[in-house]
Design a protein around this motif. Structure first.
Motif, PDB file in Angstrom:
ATOM      1  N   GLY A 187       0.849  -1.607  -0.003  1.00 28.18           N
ATOM      2  CA  GLY A 187      -0.106   0.136  -0.056  1.00 28.18           C
ATOM      3  C   GLY A 187       0.715   1.154  -0.078  1.00 28.18           C
ATOM      4  O   GLY A 187       1.981   1.407   0.195  1.00 28.18           O
ATOM      5  N   GLY A 188       0.018   2.036  -0.158  1.00 31.16           N
ATOM      6  CA  GLY A 188       1.128   3.489  -0.405  1.00 31.16           C
ATOM      7  C   GLY A 188       0.109   4.563   0.940  1.00 31.16           C
ATOM      8  O   GLY A 188      -0.567   4.536   1.219  1.00 31.16           O
ATOM      9  N   THR A 189       1.073   5.397   1.352  1.00 31.77           N
ATOM     10  CA  THR A 189       0.470   5.893   2.705  1.00 31.77           C
ATOM     11  C   THR A 189       0.849   7.495   1.761  1.00 31.77           C
ATOM     12  O   THR A 189       1.950   8.310   1.549  1.00 31.77           O
ATOM     13  N   LYS A 212       9.205  -6.369  -4.074  1.00 35.51           N
ATOM     14  CA  LYS A 212       7.535  -6.784  -4.823  1.00 35.51           C
ATOM     15  C   LYS A 212       7.917  -5.477  -5.084  1.00 35.51           C
ATOM     16  O   LYS A 212       7.424  -5.310  -6.053  1.00 35.51           O
ATOM     17  N   ARG A 213       7.394  -4.695  -4.164  1.00 33.78           N
ATOM     18  CA  ARG A 213       6.801  -3.020  -4.868  1.00 33.78           C
ATOM     19  C   ARG A 213       7.536  -2.513  -3.600  1.00 33.78           C
ATOM     20  O   ARG A 213       7.063  -2.591  -2.461  1.00 33.78           O
ATOM     21  N   ARG A 214       7.859  -1.130  -4.016  1.00 37.95           N
ATOM     22  CA  ARG A 214       8.627  -0.527  -2.612  1.00 37.95           C
ATOM     23  C   ARG A 214       7.421   0.978  -2.579  1.00 37.95           C
ATOM     24  O   ARG A 214       6.925   1.393  -3.817  1.00 37.95           O
ATOM     25  N   GLY A 215       7.400   1.191  -1.770  1.00 37.91           N
ATOM     26  CA  GLY A 215       6.323   1.387  -0.574  1.00 37.91           C
ATOM     27  C   GLY A 215       6.785   2.817  -1.550  1.00 37.91           C
ATOM     28  O   GLY A 215       8.103   3.661  -1.487  1.00 37.91           O
ATOM     29  N   ALA A 216       5.351   4.176  -1.787  1.00 35.27           N
ATOM     30  CA  ALA A 216       5.410   4.883  -1.630  1.00 35.27           C
ATOM     31  C   ALA A 216       4.372   5.460  -0.777  1.00 35.27           C
ATOM     32  O   ALA A 216       3.687   6.011   0.059  1.00 35.27           O
ATOM     33  N   ASN A 217       4.968   7.207  -0.471  1.00 35.22           N
ATOM     34  CA  ASN A 217       4.876   8.046   0.620  1.00 35.22           C
ATOM     35  C   ASN A 217       4.234   9.269  -0.132  1.00 35.22           C
ATOM     36  O   ASN A 217       4.979  10.155  -1.891  1.00 35.22           O
ATOM     37  N   ALA A 268      -2.327  11.367  -5.058  1.00 37.28           N
ATOM     38  CA  ALA A 268      -2.763  12.592  -5.226  1.00 37.28           C
ATOM     39  C   ALA A 268      -4.442  12.603  -5.354  1.00 37.28           C
ATOM     40  O   ALA A 268      -5.041  13.026  -5.580  1.00 37.28           O
ATOM     41  N   GLU A 269      -4.268  11.115  -5.951  1.00 30.74           N
ATOM     42  CA  GLU A 269      -5.592  11.087  -6.714  1.00 30.74           C
ATOM     43  C   GLU A 269      -7.226  10.445  -5.498  1.00 30.74           C
ATOM     44  O   GLU A 269      -8.471  10.372  -6.108  1.00 30.74           O
ATOM     45  N   GLU A 270      -6.434  10.131  -4.585  1.00 26.91           N
ATOM     46  CA  GLU A 270      -7.340   9.818  -2.623  1.00 26.91           C
ATOM     47  C   GLU A 270      -7.462  11.003  -2.046  1.00 26.91           C
ATOM     48  O   GLU A 270      -6.511  10.651  -0.915  1.00 26.91           O
ATOM     49  N   VAL A 312      -9.095   9.374 -10.353  1.00 26.97           N
ATOM     50  CA  VAL A 312      -7.418   8.234 -11.676  1.00 26.97           C
ATOM     51  C   VAL A 312      -6.852   8.006 -11.281  1.00 26.97           C
ATOM     52  O   VAL A 312      -6.330   9.340 -11.309  1.00 26.97           O
ATOM     53  N   ALA A 313      -6.026   7.180 -10.876  1.00 26.69           N
ATOM     54  CA  ALA A 313      -5.193   6.751 -10.531  1.00 26.69           C
ATOM     55  C   ALA A 313      -3.845   6.261 -11.446  1.00 26.69           C
ATOM     56  O   ALA A 313      -4.394   6.505 -13.209  1.00 26.69           O
ATOM     57  N   PRO A 314      -2.890   6.670 -11.041  1.00 26.78           N
ATOM     58  CA  PRO A 314      -1.416   6.568 -12.324  1.00 26.78           C
ATOM     59  C   PRO A 314      -1.551   5.191 -13.029  1.00 26.78           C
ATOM     60  O   PRO A 314      -1.100   5.337 -14.149  1.00 26.78           O
TER      61      PRO A 314
END
Ligand code: CDP
Length: 679
Positions: free
Chosen positions: A125-127, A170-175, A341-343, A526-528
């Motif tokens: 998940g992203g935070t 698997k997936r690097r965290g995004a903030n 920033a889509e949410e 609208v997500a990336p």
């Protein structure tokens, strides 16, 4: 008969080479002991469909499977990776509050938030965080008689933690790190990822300055804007009846709504002195000694723009627009968004996403509107089920999420759909199609959520009279063009193509909502679609084509790509000659290739050839019919001057966009989420 050649196998043939590579590297389940794959792509889609259709009729599972395996709809990465596995997070977006304390009994101190972040990153998940409540650098710390290190220093801890967790490879965290423009450390924040720091500091953060209408007006006039020490003002803690303000900057429209609401309900004796205008709030902050100084708004904006031109950060979040168009505004004020920033979300809220692949809904050069409506209906059902199927990492997240049941249905493949329709992306026609598609999808998503409410009940915090129908103040198409200084009408042909969306009557929607309720506080976003668009083999979100041939960097390696649709067109014109393709691959575009037919040059305009204003206008079109946000990168050529960034940022505010990011080609050596570079 058909022998072994089943539909099962045929569906796998829809996957591109890159899709298979990504699925294999990150998504397909493996046996933890032998590390052998235990599923194929179709088994993955089946696993996800079955898990999200638990407790539903059998045909619902078939519908879910059908939508995913035909690549018409793909949910966000965590749902694909984690459905029916030991890890239980299925959502991509989280917002975590950060209070000005090491730890708190409520679990929202700095190191409580850090812990929450780690758990979420571990599962993909992203935070997003608003760091504005942290006292500024150099302020006193009573318990130790020391000095505070300020928000940017604390952000560095979050950044290092993100690096270390790396989401299981698997997936690097995004903030997302946000600082409100009134914070005394705002200049440090603006510079935090620029110059020498741009490839060194906060590499796992997108950063954005949260700005207010009042600030933007002062940018125009060059007036001073106050900086406030959040520790010293009590205004942020005032408890209103319906809204708990955590911030002194309440726009007047919120205050008016609160007053009206209080009057109507006559529930609580109204103490008007507790509701203050922005000016009064500032005066109070002054008497409290909370105002630490003033900045010239125009000068601060110049610094923001300089920094963004140099490195892509910071972006802007237009907080007033975010809150003005937050359907459940009565639950509190939104201060932060997820990484892209889509949410925009309330503290502890999470949201799960999924996207419709628009390219699949162009049939014989026409838009299959009925097909879209059907896909939207089941996609919303799917996303709504995710809210219950999720295993939430923390109690607060579960409570906040289930209270509003926000879901975000978005799109991908817009650019390629436009090519297939024969419509140029950067044209009035292209924008018109965006506008009508956004409207149609939003309408049908709302309809689906109303139907779900009828069947399963409304979201717990639903209040039929307070809920705000954001479509009521959606800007008219011509109005949007006018703000950008463009004129012109869509062609007859395109209007005919979009007639089905043009004629929608939203008042019917309101009647139905009032009658049956609503299942989800938000329905679209609208997500990336950074990775799921690779799986679906289409262009990402609402972005123009990035390049006709390019190298795509993902966690697992580099992929060289030649756009297959482009190849199709070259074949059509008998130009699929290896020498020609090589020549095109060298520049990535065809605009400078006089030997390429005009139609191809018109349809295959890439991100850097599209004028920034068209990037912005597509975003504006999708933002009108949208109860959340739109993730879009305004891609600029490397030789664009700073003025262009200034224009993009200011025009974005005028267009009612909620958040804005630019990225100038080659301004950084790497980027948080994903990127493609011309080689
Ligand atoms: O395509 P995919 O579902 O993988 O994700 P996306 O649409 O590119 O991004 C959607 C959201 O997922 C972002 O806004 C982040 O909240 C989250 N995300 C993340 O946490 N880590 C990443 N590396 C990419 C996305």
């Amino acid at each position: 008969g058909k022998g072994k050649w089943t539909e099962f196998d045929q569906r796998d043939l829809l996957l591109t080479y890159n899709a298979l590579k990504v699925l294999e590297a990150r998504y397909l389940l493996k046996d933890p002991d032998t590390l052998r794959y235990v599923e194929t792509p179709q088994m993955l889609f089946r696993r996800v469909a079955r898990f999200l259709a638990r407790g539903e009729r059998k045909d619902v599972e078939e519908k879910f499977y059908e939508l995913m395996s035909s690549l018409k709809f793909v949910p966000n990465t965590p749902a694909l990776m984690n459905a029916d596995t030991r890890l239980g997070i299925l959502s991509a977006c989280f917002v975590i509050p950060v209070r000005d304390s090491m730890v708190t009994p409520q679990g929202d101190g700095i190191f409580d938030s850090l812990r929450a972040m780690a758990v979420i990153h571990q599962q993909g998940g992203g935070t997003g965080f608003d760091f504005s409540e942290l006292r500024p650098k150099g302020d006193v710390v009573a318990s130790t008689a020391g000095v505070a290190s300020g928000p940017v220093s604390f952000m560095r801890i979050f950044d290092v933690s993100t690096d270390v967790v790396k989401q299981g490879g698997k997936r690097r965290g995004a903030n997302m790190g946000i600082l409100h423009v009134w914070h005394p450390d705002v200049e440090d924040f603006i510079r935090a990822k620029t110059g020498e720091l741009k490839d060194a500091q906060l590499q796992n953060f997108n950063i954005s300055v949260a700005v207010y209408d009042e600030f933007m007006r002062k940018v125009d006039s060059g007036e001073p804007f106050p900086l406030v020490n959040p520790r010293k003002t009590r205004i942020k803690d005032w408890d209103y009846y319906v809204v708990r303000a955590r911030n002194y900057m309440w726009e007047e429209w919120v205050q008016e709504e609160i007053l009206r609401e209080l009057e109507e309900r006559e529930a609580v004796p109204l103490d008007e002195s507790r509701i203050v205008t922005v000016d009064e709030a500032l005066a109070i902050a002054e008497t409290e000694g909370a105002v630490t100084g003033y900045v010239n708004a125009r000068e601060l904006m110049t610094k923001i723009v300089k920094s963004a031109w140099d490195s892509g950060d910071p972006g802007l979040i237009f907080v007033d627009e975010v809150n003005r168009r937050h359907p459940v505004w009565y639950l509190g004020k939104i201060q932060a968004t997820n990484p892209c920033a889509e949410e925009p979300l309330l503290p502890w809220e999470s949201c799960n996403l999924g996207s419709i692949n628009l390219e699949k809904f162009v049939v014989d050069g026409k838009i299959d509107w009925d097909g879209i409506a059907e896909a939207v209906k089941y996609a919303v059902r799917f996303l709504d089920n995710v809210v219950d199927a999720n295993r939430y990492p923390l109690k607060q997240i579960e409570e906040a999420t289930k209270r509003t049941r926000k879901v975000g249905l978005g799109v991908m493949g817009l650019a390629r759909a436009l090519v297939r329709l024969g419509v140029q992306y950067d044209s009035i026609d292209g924008l018109y199609i965006s506008y009508q598609l956004a409207k149609f999808i939003y309408y049908n998503a709302m309809l689906a959520s109303i139907e779900l409410a009828k069947e399963k009940g409304s979201f717990p915090a639903y209040d039929p009279t307070l809920y705000k129908d954001v479509w009521e103040n959606a800007r008219d198409f011509q109005e949007i063009l006018k703000v950008a200084g463009l004129g012109g009408q869509p062609s007859e042909q395109v209007r005919k193509m979009a007639a089905k969306a043009e004629s929608l009557d939203f008042s019917v929607l309101k009647e139905l909502r009032l009658k049956y309720g609503l299942r989800n506080a938000t329905v679209v976003s609208v997500a990336p679609t950074g990775t799921i668009s690779i799986i679906a083999g289409t262009s990402s979100a609402i972005e123009p084509l990035f390049a006709l041939a390019f190298v795509r960097n993902v966690a697992v390696g580099k992929f060289i790509e030649i756009d297959p649709l482009f190849l199709e067109y070259l074949k059509k014109y008998e130009m699929d000659d290896p020498e020609v393709i090589k020549k095109i691959a060298e520049s990535g575009t065809v605009s400078d290739q006089p030997f390429v037919p005009k139609t191809i040059r018109r349809l295959f305009r890439t991100a850097h050839e599209v004028d920034p204003i068209y990037h912005l206008l597509h975003q504006a079109c999708w933002q009108q019919w949208n109860d959340s946000g739109v993730s879009k990168t305004i891609n600029l050529r490397s030789d664009e001057p700073e003025d262009v960034v200034w224009n993009v940022y200011v025009t974005a505010w005028r267009l009612g966009i909620k958040g804005i990011t630019v990225y100038r080609d080659r301004s950084k050596s790497k980027q948080v989420i994903y990127f493609g570079i011309k080689e």
